[in-house]
Design a protein around this motif. Structure first.
Motif, PDB file in Angstrom:
ATOM      1  N   LYS A 137      -3.821  -1.957  22.078  1.00  0.00           N
ATOM      2  CA  LYS A 137      -3.212  -0.762  23.285  1.00  0.00           C
ATOM      3  C   LYS A 137      -2.058  -1.553  24.149  1.00  0.00           C
ATOM      4  N   GLY A 138      -2.486  -2.742  24.731  1.00  0.00           N
ATOM      5  CA  GLY A 138      -1.889  -3.430  25.258  1.00  0.00           C
ATOM      6  C   GLY A 138      -0.241  -4.047  24.408  1.00  0.00           C
ATOM      7  N   MET A 139      -0.102  -3.446  23.840  1.00  0.00           N
ATOM      8  CA  MET A 139       0.784  -3.747  23.053  1.00  0.00           C
ATOM      9  C   MET A 139       1.179  -3.069  22.664  1.00  0.00           C
ATOM     10  N   LYS A 140       1.199  -1.950  22.112  1.00  0.00           N
ATOM     11  CA  LYS A 140       1.571  -0.186  21.929  1.00  0.00           C
ATOM     12  C   LYS A 140       1.829  -0.459  20.333  1.00  0.00           C
ATOM     13  N   ALA A 141       0.930  -1.450  19.366  1.00  0.00           N
ATOM     14  CA  ALA A 141       1.239  -1.157  18.000  1.00  0.00           C
ATOM     15  C   ALA A 141      -0.499  -0.854  17.198  1.00  0.00           C
ATOM     16  N   LYS A 142      -0.156  -0.521  16.265  1.00  0.00           N
ATOM     17  CA  LYS A 142      -1.330  -0.047  15.011  1.00  0.00           C
ATOM     18  C   LYS A 142      -1.201  -0.752  13.998  1.00  0.00           C
ATOM     19  N   ILE A 143      -2.063  -1.405  13.306  1.00  0.00           N
ATOM     20  CA  ILE A 143      -2.014  -1.437  11.853  1.00  0.00           C
ATOM     21  C   ILE A 143      -2.534  -0.185  11.401  1.00  0.00           C
ATOM     22  N   PHE A 144      -1.777   0.657  10.291  1.00  0.00           N
ATOM     23  CA  PHE A 144      -2.153   1.489   9.533  1.00  0.00           C
ATOM     24  C   PHE A 144      -3.199   1.231   8.256  1.00  0.00           C
ATOM     25  N   ILE A 145      -4.627   1.097   8.130  1.00  0.00           N
ATOM     26  CA  ILE A 145      -5.115   1.076   6.570  1.00  0.00           C
ATOM     27  C   ILE A 145      -5.748   2.120   6.282  1.00  0.00           C
ATOM     28  N   THR A 146      -5.103   1.794   4.999  1.00  0.00           N
ATOM     29  CA  THR A 146      -4.992   3.229   4.192  1.00  0.00           C
ATOM     30  C   THR A 146      -6.032   2.555   2.993  1.00  0.00           C
ATOM     31  N   TYR A 147      -6.861   3.175   2.576  1.00  0.00           N
ATOM     32  CA  TYR A 147      -7.285   2.987   1.076  1.00  0.00           C
ATOM     33  C   TYR A 147      -7.626   4.361  -0.008  1.00  0.00           C
ATOM     34  N   LEU A 148      -7.696   3.969  -1.349  1.00  0.00           N
ATOM     35  CA  LEU A 148      -7.453   4.237  -2.115  1.00  0.00           C
ATOM     36  C   LEU A 148      -8.286   3.939  -2.767  1.00  0.00           C
ATOM     37  N   SER A 152       8.246  -1.633  10.810  1.00  0.00           N
ATOM     38  CA  SER A 152       7.940  -2.048  10.606  1.00  0.00           C
ATOM     39  C   SER A 152       7.516  -3.485  10.459  1.00  0.00           C
ATOM     40  N   ASN A 153       7.026  -4.175  10.681  1.00  0.00           N
ATOM     41  CA  ASN A 153       7.024  -6.095  10.597  1.00  0.00           C
ATOM     42  C   ASN A 153       6.112  -6.264   9.669  1.00  0.00           C
ATOM     43  N   ILE A 154       4.983  -6.214   9.754  1.00  0.00           N
ATOM     44  CA  ILE A 154       5.150  -6.778   8.890  1.00  0.00           C
ATOM     45  C   ILE A 154       4.077  -6.090   7.429  1.00  0.00           C
ATOM     46  N   GLN A 155       3.443  -5.909   6.697  1.00  0.00           N
ATOM     47  CA  GLN A 155       3.386  -4.849   5.431  1.00  0.00           C
ATOM     48  C   GLN A 155       2.113  -5.867   4.654  1.00  0.00           C
ATOM     49  N   PHE A 156       1.186  -5.423   3.889  1.00  0.00           N
ATOM     50  CA  PHE A 156       0.245  -6.651   3.183  1.00  0.00           C
ATOM     51  C   PHE A 156      -1.148  -4.990   2.374  1.00  0.00           C
ATOM     52  N   TYR A 157      -0.932  -4.983   0.592  1.00  0.00           N
ATOM     53  CA  TYR A 157      -1.937  -4.507   0.082  1.00  0.00           C
ATOM     54  C   TYR A 157      -2.482  -5.550  -0.424  1.00  0.00           C
ATOM     55  N   SER A 191      -7.242  -5.047  -8.805  1.00  0.00           N
ATOM     56  CA  SER A 191      -6.399  -4.584  -9.446  1.00  0.00           C
ATOM     57  C   SER A 191      -8.232  -3.206 -10.524  1.00  0.00           C
ATOM     58  N   THR A 192      -9.085  -3.082 -10.404  1.00  0.00           N
ATOM     59  CA  THR A 192      -9.903  -1.985 -11.129  1.00  0.00           C
ATOM     60  C   THR A 192      -9.852  -1.244 -10.432  1.00  0.00           C
ATOM     61  N   LYS A 193     -10.806  -0.977  -9.163  1.00  0.00           N
ATOM     62  CA  LYS A 193     -11.403  -0.183  -8.517  1.00  0.00           C
ATOM     63  C   LYS A 193     -10.941   0.827  -6.964  1.00  0.00           C
ATOM     64  N   HIS A 194      -9.856  -0.815  -6.845  1.00  0.00           N
ATOM     65  CA  HIS A 194      -9.780  -0.377  -5.212  1.00  0.00           C
ATOM     66  C   HIS A 194      -8.606  -0.706  -5.131  1.00  0.00           C
ATOM     67  N   PHE A 195      -7.988  -0.412  -3.530  1.00  0.00           N
ATOM     68  CA  PHE A 195      -6.715  -0.402  -3.473  1.00  0.00           C
ATOM     69  C   PHE A 195      -6.661  -0.111  -2.053  1.00  0.00           C
ATOM     70  N   LEU A 196      -6.469  -1.151  -1.185  1.00  0.00           N
ATOM     71  CA  LEU A 196      -6.353  -1.053   0.202  1.00  0.00           C
ATOM     72  C   LEU A 196      -4.302  -1.273   0.957  1.00  0.00           C
ATOM     73  N   THR A 197      -4.058  -0.725   1.491  1.00  0.00           N
ATOM     74  CA  THR A 197      -2.589  -0.901   2.219  1.00  0.00           C
ATOM     75  C   THR A 197      -3.072  -1.217   3.597  1.00  0.00           C
ATOM     76  N   GLY A 198      -2.312  -2.512   3.978  1.00  0.00           N
ATOM     77  CA  GLY A 198      -1.904  -1.950   6.201  1.00  0.00           C
ATOM     78  C   GLY A 198      -0.521  -2.646   6.196  1.00  0.00           C
ATOM     79  N   ASN A 199      -0.052  -1.079   7.048  1.00  0.00           N
ATOM     80  CA  ASN A 199       1.534  -1.766   7.722  1.00  0.00           C
ATOM     81  C   ASN A 199       1.565  -1.641   9.450  1.00  0.00           C
ATOM     82  N   LEU A 200       1.933  -2.551   9.822  1.00  0.00           N
ATOM     83  CA  LEU A 200       1.743  -2.830  11.376  1.00  0.00           C
ATOM     84  C   LEU A 200       3.542  -2.030  12.404  1.00  0.00           C
ATOM     85  N   TYR A 201       2.657  -1.099  12.848  1.00  0.00           N
ATOM     86  CA  TYR A 201       4.176  -0.625  13.687  1.00  0.00           C
ATOM     87  C   TYR A 201       3.941  -0.779  15.229  1.00  0.00           C
ATOM     88  N   PHE A 202       4.566  -0.865  16.204  1.00  0.00           N
ATOM     89  CA  PHE A 202       5.429  -0.914  17.000  1.00  0.00           C
ATOM     90  C   PHE A 202       5.172   0.909  17.491  1.00  0.00           C
TER      91      PHE A 202
END
Length: 185
Positions: A71-82, A134-139, A143-154
């Protein structure tokens, strides 16, 4: 009269040779953030990780989707699981598309692969330079059952110089998240 005019001209010329007055550029405040203390995020979802106590985790649109809110930075990391059924390549291509759609504004995209075979945690970490949304992203995947991404946005206009301290702070948190990431059995 001519001597007086010449004298005034010489005097005016000498007086005007001082420093030129330049307006000072507007600056941003120096931002300092607390040293992070990490806690484990554990839910009914098939994963867990450590996150900073400076952030708050909130539920997002779908089950096992979360927003890590700074909150203090006005930033969020969006975590999505598939979950992976038969569409691993589709998830992988979508994660890469999310990164490379920023090539219009990015001056560079630094990609680092990581692998923790003992935990079955594999993925890529992308650092985007320039005026990107977006400044930083990852997944992360097994590789068999789970996939998760993270995206940083301000929640602000992209200004790389102004956001640099906040991006660096959150980048360390994201790397710690990945280092402590585990799939549940």
């Amino acid at each position: 009269m001519l001597k007086k005019l010449l004298g005034l001209t010489v005097l005016a010329t000498l007086a005007s040779c001082g420093k030129e007055v330049m307006p000072k550029p507007s600056g941003d405040l120096r931002l300092e953030y607390p040293k992070p203390r990490y806690q484990t995020f554990n839910s009914a979802c098939p994963f867990q990780f450590d996150y900073s106590d400076f952030a708050v985790i909130q539920d997002a649109k779908k089950p096992c989707w979360y927003n890590i809110n700074y909150k203090g930075m006005k930033a969020k990391i969006f975590i999505t699981y598939l979950p992976i059924t038969s569409d691993f390549q589709t998830h992988l291509k979508e994660a890469e598309r999310m990164v490379y759609e920023h090539t219009i504004k990015a001056t560079a995209i630094d990609t680092k692969s990581f692998a923790y075979p003992e935990k079955k945690v594999y993925g890529n970490f992308y650092e985007l330079q320039g005026q990107t949304a977006s400044n930083i992203q990852f997944y992360v995947t097994d590789s068999t059952k789970h996939f998760l991404t993270g995206n940083l946005y301000f929640n602000t206009r992209p200004k790389p110089d102004s956001l640099a301290p906040a991006v660096d702070y959150i980048k360390k948190d994201m790397l710690h998240l990945i280092d402590t990431f585990e799939w549940k059995k």
